[in-house]
Write a protein that holds these residues in place. Structure first.
Motif, PDB file in Angstrom:
ATOM      1  N   MET A 155       0.868  -1.211  -0.068  1.00 31.39           N
ATOM      2  CA  MET A 155       0.049  -0.155  -0.163  1.00 31.39           C
ATOM      3  C   MET A 155       1.013   1.333  -0.003  1.00 31.39           C
ATOM      4  O   MET A 155       1.857   1.485   0.641  1.00 31.39           O
ATOM      5  N   LEU A 156       0.538   2.177  -0.803  1.00 29.41           N
ATOM      6  CA  LEU A 156       1.467   3.475  -1.009  1.00 29.41           C
ATOM      7  C   LEU A 156       1.245   4.145   0.235  1.00 29.41           C
ATOM      8  O   LEU A 156       0.229   4.200   1.140  1.00 29.41           O
ATOM      9  N   LYS A 157       2.151   4.970   0.819  1.00 29.60           N
ATOM     10  CA  LYS A 157       2.165   5.770   1.855  1.00 29.60           C
ATOM     11  C   LYS A 157       1.624   7.074   1.320  1.00 29.60           C
ATOM     12  O   LYS A 157       2.413   7.881   0.507  1.00 29.60           O
ATOM     13  N   LEU A 158       0.472   7.769   1.476  1.00 35.45           N
ATOM     14  CA  LEU A 158      -0.368   9.006   0.911  1.00 35.45           C
ATOM     15  C   LEU A 158      -0.316   9.926   1.991  1.00 35.45           C
ATOM     16  O   LEU A 158      -0.351   9.689   3.297  1.00 35.45           O
ATOM     17  N   PRO A 159      -0.255  11.112   1.690  1.00 33.55           N
ATOM     18  CA  PRO A 159      -0.210  12.481   2.670  1.00 33.55           C
ATOM     19  C   PRO A 159      -1.836  12.267   3.162  1.00 33.55           C
ATOM     20  O   PRO A 159      -2.715  11.833   2.404  1.00 33.55           O
ATOM     21  N   ARG A 160      -1.853  12.519   4.337  1.00 33.26           N
ATOM     22  CA  ARG A 160      -3.012  12.651   5.141  1.00 33.26           C
ATOM     23  C   ARG A 160      -3.986  13.687   4.740  1.00 33.26           C
ATOM     24  O   ARG A 160      -3.753  14.767   4.336  1.00 33.26           O
ATOM     25  N   VAL A 161      -5.210  13.421   4.035  1.00 29.45           N
ATOM     26  CA  VAL A 161      -6.057  14.056   3.475  1.00 29.45           C
ATOM     27  C   VAL A 161      -6.689  15.004   4.160  1.00 29.45           C
ATOM     28  O   VAL A 161      -6.777  16.344   4.008  1.00 29.45           O
ATOM     29  N   PHE A 162      -7.268  14.723   5.401  1.00 29.87           N
ATOM     30  CA  PHE A 162      -8.066  15.558   6.194  1.00 29.87           C
ATOM     31  C   PHE A 162      -8.471  14.929   7.759  1.00 29.87           C
ATOM     32  O   PHE A 162      -8.347  13.673   7.698  1.00 29.87           O
ATOM     33  N   ARG A 163      -8.509  15.791   8.593  1.00 35.07           N
ATOM     34  CA  ARG A 163      -9.224  15.096   9.759  1.00 35.07           C
ATOM     35  C   ARG A 163     -10.755  15.673   9.946  1.00 35.07           C
ATOM     36  O   ARG A 163     -10.952  16.511   9.564  1.00 35.07           O
ATOM     37  N   TYR A 173      -9.904   6.249  -9.755  1.00 34.98           N
ATOM     38  CA  TYR A 173     -10.428   6.433  -8.303  1.00 34.98           C
ATOM     39  C   TYR A 173     -10.141   5.083  -7.589  1.00 34.98           C
ATOM     40  O   TYR A 173     -10.329   5.092  -6.545  1.00 34.98           O
ATOM     41  N   MET A 174     -10.313   4.032  -8.237  1.00 32.93           N
ATOM     42  CA  MET A 174     -10.027   2.823  -7.818  1.00 32.93           C
ATOM     43  C   MET A 174      -8.458   2.845  -7.057  1.00 32.93           C
ATOM     44  O   MET A 174      -8.288   2.148  -6.118  1.00 32.93           O
ATOM     45  N   THR A 175      -7.769   3.137  -8.038  1.00 28.69           N
ATOM     46  CA  THR A 175      -6.369   3.329  -7.705  1.00 28.69           C
ATOM     47  C   THR A 175      -6.171   3.941  -6.345  1.00 28.69           C
ATOM     48  O   THR A 175      -5.381   3.710  -5.482  1.00 28.69           O
ATOM     49  N   PHE A 176      -6.676   5.050  -6.206  1.00 27.97           N
ATOM     50  CA  PHE A 176      -6.744   6.104  -5.295  1.00 27.97           C
ATOM     51  C   PHE A 176      -7.121   5.423  -3.923  1.00 27.97           C
ATOM     52  O   PHE A 176      -6.532   5.354  -2.626  1.00 27.97           O
ATOM     53  N   VAL A 177      -8.300   4.673  -4.006  1.00 30.94           N
ATOM     54  CA  VAL A 177      -9.049   3.799  -2.771  1.00 30.94           C
ATOM     55  C   VAL A 177      -7.999   2.674  -2.418  1.00 30.94           C
ATOM     56  O   VAL A 177      -7.769   2.330  -0.946  1.00 30.94           O
ATOM     57  N   ALA A 210      -4.997   2.420  -2.968  1.00 32.47           N
ATOM     58  CA  ALA A 210      -3.468   3.034  -2.352  1.00 32.47           C
ATOM     59  C   ALA A 210      -3.712   3.471  -0.975  1.00 32.47           C
ATOM     60  O   ALA A 210      -2.833   3.355  -0.139  1.00 32.47           O
ATOM     61  N   SER A 211      -5.050   4.045  -0.758  1.00 29.32           N
ATOM     62  CA  SER A 211      -5.017   4.734   0.853  1.00 29.32           C
ATOM     63  C   SER A 211      -5.861   3.951   1.651  1.00 29.32           C
ATOM     64  O   SER A 211      -5.585   4.119   2.779  1.00 29.32           O
ATOM     65  N   THR A 212      -6.560   2.602   1.150  1.00 28.74           N
ATOM     66  CA  THR A 212      -6.784   1.971   2.264  1.00 28.74           C
ATOM     67  C   THR A 212      -6.440   0.509   2.327  1.00 28.74           C
ATOM     68  O   THR A 212      -6.580  -0.349   3.151  1.00 28.74           O
ATOM     69  N   PRO A 222      -9.352  13.648  -5.591  1.00 31.91           N
ATOM     70  CA  PRO A 222      -9.985  12.717  -4.437  1.00 31.91           C
ATOM     71  C   PRO A 222      -9.598  12.933  -3.103  1.00 31.91           C
ATOM     72  O   PRO A 222      -8.459  13.392  -2.910  1.00 31.91           O
ATOM     73  N   VAL A 223     -10.774  12.954  -1.945  1.00 31.72           N
ATOM     74  CA  VAL A 223      -9.959  13.128  -0.824  1.00 31.72           C
ATOM     75  C   VAL A 223     -10.353  12.248   0.426  1.00 31.72           C
ATOM     76  O   VAL A 223      -9.793  12.193   1.396  1.00 31.72           O
ATOM     77  N   TYR A 224     -11.353  11.504  -0.091  1.00 29.03           N
ATOM     78  CA  TYR A 224     -11.672  10.170   0.780  1.00 29.03           C
ATOM     79  C   TYR A 224     -12.460   9.188  -0.091  1.00 29.03           C
ATOM     80  O   TYR A 224     -13.129   9.616  -1.109  1.00 29.03           O
TER      81      TYR A 224
END
Length: 652
Positions: free
Chosen positions: A1-9, A111-115, A117-119, A136-138
């Motif tokens: 899984m990629l290490k991605l920047p935190r999108v938001f809290r 957007y599947m790649t984003f999900v 990579a992030s989850t 994408p943000v979440y």
């Protein structure tokens, strides 16, 4: 899984909202989009109207991606998108967009790649929240309506994201762009450059990987849920045919494949009444499927079972190939020759039912079987029911493990399976087979009185290409000229209806519209890399099957067009989408096998085959070798997702 920047809290807080708006999906042609036309959610199709609204109103976009036969897409629709309360929140705080992943695989891939990579995981329905600029943000997949185990419910999540957008949208916009930069660097334009071809040890790694994952009890190369994985089966057949493979491994490779194909054929994933194969089995025994039937699965399984017939002469697998193609010809074929995309898993149990259930069209109660199959088998003391129930492991109260049926839709029902295998009640093989065939015909006729599952009558160039290859493989293996004629008719259909007369480009899809008519979007969706790769493969298969040079010329023509539209001329490999699309934030490359083979793997093999057929050195040196080198780079770290590339490495 990629290490991605935190999108938001964000923190969860309660909001209220409401007010519906017109649903625009009723104007679409996609069966999946039209399924949602009566939702209270104010859905938009993917396009400028939605993007401009998001910018004008400064709202996040909620993007929901699925396909018409996706079971969990139906579940999320029932639980959330049909809810007036949930729709009120969605309509107030978001611009809501629906995408059919089979219409727009380029959007799905980004957007599947984003999900993933992030989850660390992905699937459908794909649920992603985007800035108005489409970053994408979440994201995630299925979200239940109510929270549990410390996870928020869907409405809670909507409220929290709306609050975060209101309070920190600048940070979210920047984070979304940073995420895409990371993905682009890892998986997009900056991700690949030609390297050395892998050495022959890659084949030993393939064997070791597939052997490690092999299930010796029920076959297959995974545990539950269990997919047919035709790419793995084809790779094992390629290894078995490798001249430098040792004898022990050759035997092991063939044995693993033949046993897997046998278990699949006997299991509940195989529809023993209407024929064809379901998408996958929820258990390790190939017993309880998700009941949707996809064209691309039938196509690829027709190929691997045909290879098995060629290697072994198996009569059992000959019948399996015939049954697959009978199902496709009967239920998934447009009168002019194109093939439809899929049949749904869910249907109404009766014509008076108000709610669909998964598998309702396919399953049987014990009492139904006893009643429908009450006739005696001539010359024996048994009824058809006795023979059939014994053979297909039906029981009073149903044979489905409740753990495989979380919604209770299969309670008291039987999914027909020949596993475990039993000695027949009738010793005479011919009498026994005749009894089973008669029983199947009675049950097939009974099924035709039930409400049918929905048909996705979208006709995709990519899936049609795979199916043409399936008919060609079967025509060669079984010496069936009618199969080859069907392949030719489908290819002619695509050339007639799926090529843009203005520029010669392939089109992605056309639509049967429920009445064997043909409709097209205005403007149409142009083809993507898989449309070209799979259709070129089909042309080459047609040429090798018929020796008609027309098909080789078509393959050469569309290969040149593919290179012009999708080739990364600086780093090699093919992008999923054309350059210049203003609704795609990054262009990605398809470099691993999933439900369908990687388009880059198929393209590499197409180029190698064209080189062999034409002796044109360009296909080998300038394009073919470079592309194989590019998509071979991940093999050392993740070879189980890139098995289809093996065929092209074999012959270089």
């Amino acid at each position: 899984m990629l290490k991605l920047p935190r999108v938001f809290r964000f923190t969860f807080r309660t909001m209220s909202g409401g007010g519906g708006a017109e649903n625009l999906l009723g104007k679409e042609l996609s069966p999946y989009l039209r399924q949602h036309k009566n939702n209270p959610v104010q859905w938009f199709p993917w396009g400028p109207q939605a993007f401009e609204k998001a910018k004008e109103e400064n709202k996040l976009i909620f993007l929901s991606i699925g396909y018409s036969t996706c079971h969990w897409c139906h579940v999320m629709e029932r639980e959330s998108f049909e809810s007036q309360q949930t729709a009120a929140v969605m309509n107030r705080y978001f611009v809501n967009v629906k995408v059919d992943r089979e219409e727009r695989p380029d959007v799905d891939k980004v957007y599947m790649t984003f999900v993933q990579a992030s989850t660390g995981s992905g699937g459908w329905p794909l649920s992603v929240f985007l800035t108005p600029d489409l970053y994408p943000v979440y994201g995630g997949t299925y979200f239940p309506p109510e929270g549990h185990y410390g996870r928020p419910g869907f409405t809670e999540l909507l409220q929290a994201l709306a609050s975060s957008w209101r309070e920190s949208q600048d940070d979210m916009k920047e984070a979304g762009k940073e995420v895409m930069k990371v993905i682009d660097k890892k998986m997009g334009a900056g991700s690949t450059s030609p390297g050395p071809l892998p050495d022959l040890s890659i084949f030993h790694r393939y064997f070791a990987m597939l052997s490690k994952n092999y299930d010796p009890e029920f076959g297959g190369f995974s545990r539950a849920p269990k997919f047919p994985q035709p790419s793995n089966l084809k790779t094992m057949f390629s290894l078995h045919s490798w001249a430098d493979e040792n004898t022990d491994r050759k035997k092991r490779e063939l044995d693993m494949n033949m046993f897997t194909l046998k278990m699949m054929n006997k299991g509940g994933i195989h529809d023993h009444v209407s024929k064809g194969f379901a998408r996958y089995s929820t258990d390790a025994k190939w017993h309880v499927p998700h009941f949707e039937k996809m064209l691309y699965d039938q196509a690829q399984l027709a190929v691997v079972y045909s290879i098995a017939v060629q290697l072994t002469g198996s009569q059992e697998f000959t019948e399996t190939v015939e049954y697959i193609l009978e199902y496709v010809s009967r239920d998934l074929t447009h009168p002019q020759g194109g093939f439809y995309t899929a049949e749904d898993a869910d249907s109404y149990p009766t014509h008076d039912s108000q709610e669909k259930k998964e598998g309702a069209f396919c399953v049987w109660t014990y009492n139904e079987l006893k009643e429908l199959l009450a006739d005696k088998v001539d010359g024996t003391e048994h009824t058809l029911a006795d023979v059939f129930i014994h053979h297909f492991n039906a029981v009073q109260g149903g044979n489905v493990n409740p753990r495989m049926d979380p919604h209770g839709e299969l309670t008291n029902q039987n999914v027909l399976t020949e596993l475990p295998e039993k000695d027949p009640l009738i010793d005479n093989t011919e009498v026994h087979k005749a009894a089973l065939d008669k029983a199947k015909k009675i049950l097939y006729d009974k099924r035709q009185t039930r409400p049918r599952p929905s048909l996705d009558d979208k006709i995709l160039t990519s899936s049609n290409g795979l199916m043409i290859s399936g008919f060609c493989a079967a025509g060669r293996a079984l010496n069936r000229k009618d199969y080859i004629s069907t392949a030719i008719k489908s290819a002619d259909f695509i050339l007639k209806h799926m090529v843009d007369t203005a520029n010669g480009k392939l089109l992605r899809s056309c639509y049967g519209n429920g009445a064997h008519a043909l409709e097209q979007l205005t403007p149409p969706i142009h083809g993507f890399i898989d449309d070209y790769a799979f259709f070129i493969q089909a042309f080459i298969d047609l040429y090798e099957t018929t020796l008609d040079e027309k098909w080789l010329k078509k393959a050469i023509h569309f290969q040149e067009l593919q290179d012009n539209l999708f080739l990364d001329k600086s780093s090699g490999g093919y992008f999923a989408a054309e350059e210049g699309a203003d609704d795609i934030v990054i262009r990605l490359k398809d470099d691993h096998d999933g439900a369908e083979p990687s388009s880059n793997s198929v393209s590499a093999m197409n180029l190698v085959r064209l080189y062999k057929l034409t002796n044109n050195q360009q296909y080998k040196d300038e394009v073919g070798r470079e592309n194989i080198q590019v998509i071979s780079r991940p093999l050392n770290t993740n070879s189980n997702k890139h098995v289809c590339i093996s065929g092209s490495i074999f012959v270089l």
